[in-house]
Every structure is written in C-alpha cells, then in structure tokens.
Design an enzyme around this catalytic site. Sequence first.
Site, PDB file in Angstrom:
ATOM      1  CG  ASP A  21      22.382  24.366  39.072  1.00 54.08           C
ATOM      2  OD1 ASP A  21      21.264  24.870  39.695  1.00 54.08           O
ATOM      3  OD2 ASP A  21      22.333  24.999  37.966  1.00 54.08           O
ATOM      4  CG  ASP A  30      13.414  23.579  34.932  1.00 53.87           C
ATOM      5  OD1 ASP A  30      13.650  24.847  35.415  1.00 53.87           O
ATOM      6  OD2 ASP A  30      13.895  22.540  35.399  1.00 53.87           O
TER       7      ASP A  30
END
Length: 256
Positions: A15, A134
């Site tokens: 990330d 998500d």
Amino acid sequence: MTASTLAKRIIPCLDVKNGRTVKGVHFESLRDAGDPVALAAHYACAGADELVFLDISATLENRKTLLDLVSNVATEVYIPFTVGGGISSESDVYSLLRAGADKISINSSAIRSPELIERLALNFGAQCIVVAIDARPDECGIWKVYSHGGTQNAGLDLFEWAVRAQDFGAGEILFTAMSKDGTQSGYATEALAQLHDIIQIPIIASGGAGTKEDFLNVFTSGKADAALAASLFHFGLLSISELKSYLKDNKIPIRC
C-alpha cells in the site's frame, strides 16, 4: 482444472502513499513500512508468488497511479505484479502495462461504471483484470461495499457486486474485509467461503492475517485461491518461507 485445485498463492501487498509503503488498521492510522522498491525486491527473492501494489490515495486525490514508481518496482521483480489506484480508462491500463505491470486492479471506477470492466477485459484479456472489493458488515451483518479508499458507502451488497463484476468480465476478485484490515485477527473466512460458492473466478483474500494458522484457515474454511498480507510481512512477524513450509506440512498445495 478449476481455480480451487490450483496451487494457492501468497501475495504481499504494498500500500503506497507519497512514494512510501504504509500500513494501518481499518484503512486508518497509517505508519511507514519502508521503501516499496526495496520491499518488492525482497519479496521477489523471498518466495512471494505475486505482488500487489496499491496507490491508496490516487482516487481520493483525483490523480493517476505513480508510473515512475511502478516502473522502478517492475525492474526489481520477476513475479506477477498487480497495480491499482486511480485507474479509470483503457489508456491508464495501457500505460501501466507498458511500465511493467502484469495485471491491474480497479475498484471505485468499476463501481462508478461497471461497463469499464467489460471494456478492459475485451481489450487486455480477463486474466489481466482484477476487481478489488472493499467491504465490511453493517449493523445488521450485511456486507456492504465501500469505494474511494474505503471512505464512501457504495450502496452495494458484497455478494451481488462480486457476481456482477464476474459477469462483466473480471478475471479475479480481490476482497478486502475492512473490519479485519490490519487487526491480525484472522481472515473473514465465512464471507470468503460464501463468495467462493457463488462465483467461478479466483478470489484473493485480504484483511486480517496474523498467524500461520490464519493462512491455513483461509485456504481451507475460506476456500480462497490466494492470500494477501501486508503488516505481517512488512514488520518481520512471519517469513514467506516459514509460511510456505507450514502450509506444505498441512497438505495445502503451494508453489515452491
């Protein structure tokens, strides 16, 4: 051969924000985890099966993925490399593939325009297109999908959206359980197993890895095809070689 009979994959996730690898809890309280290029090189040598690179602030900042950084990572790895963040068109995908990505991951743009999945699959091949989802359960336990780095409720049911994404041409689903993200409390195996039972494309599990046993559970109870992890690897809590040895000992088909 079905997806479930293939060797399971271990995938470190990078990330990236402001050019650095970061990791938080529930998508918040980010802390620095190192240089993404150096980490990518380390994981490629350490036995990772694939890498995922997510430019986590690209959509929120209304910009494209950092191509130079993608190119630098690609020069250091020889394993499949998926890139996501700020991708909204065929030209974006073309630029990322030219920079060295093997696959691309789309999330908010797919929610905004599901037809984008179909166009990308037709132009670049379904095997190149990962739809990232998500999601987290609401107060009634219903898994709801979020966009824009987990900040906006998209008003979609996880399972219905996964089926739609598959029907539009997605080659894989990357499901991140937001309620598990960064907690090291184990993957959302029940939701993963339910996903496995309703779609035919591979599922990458993300969110909650904390122990070797969590990986065993995600491949057995969760029926996942691949397991993604970040902080567990970034901060040296578990090595990929140790994990793979454990999984082999427990009869999980795993790549050397």
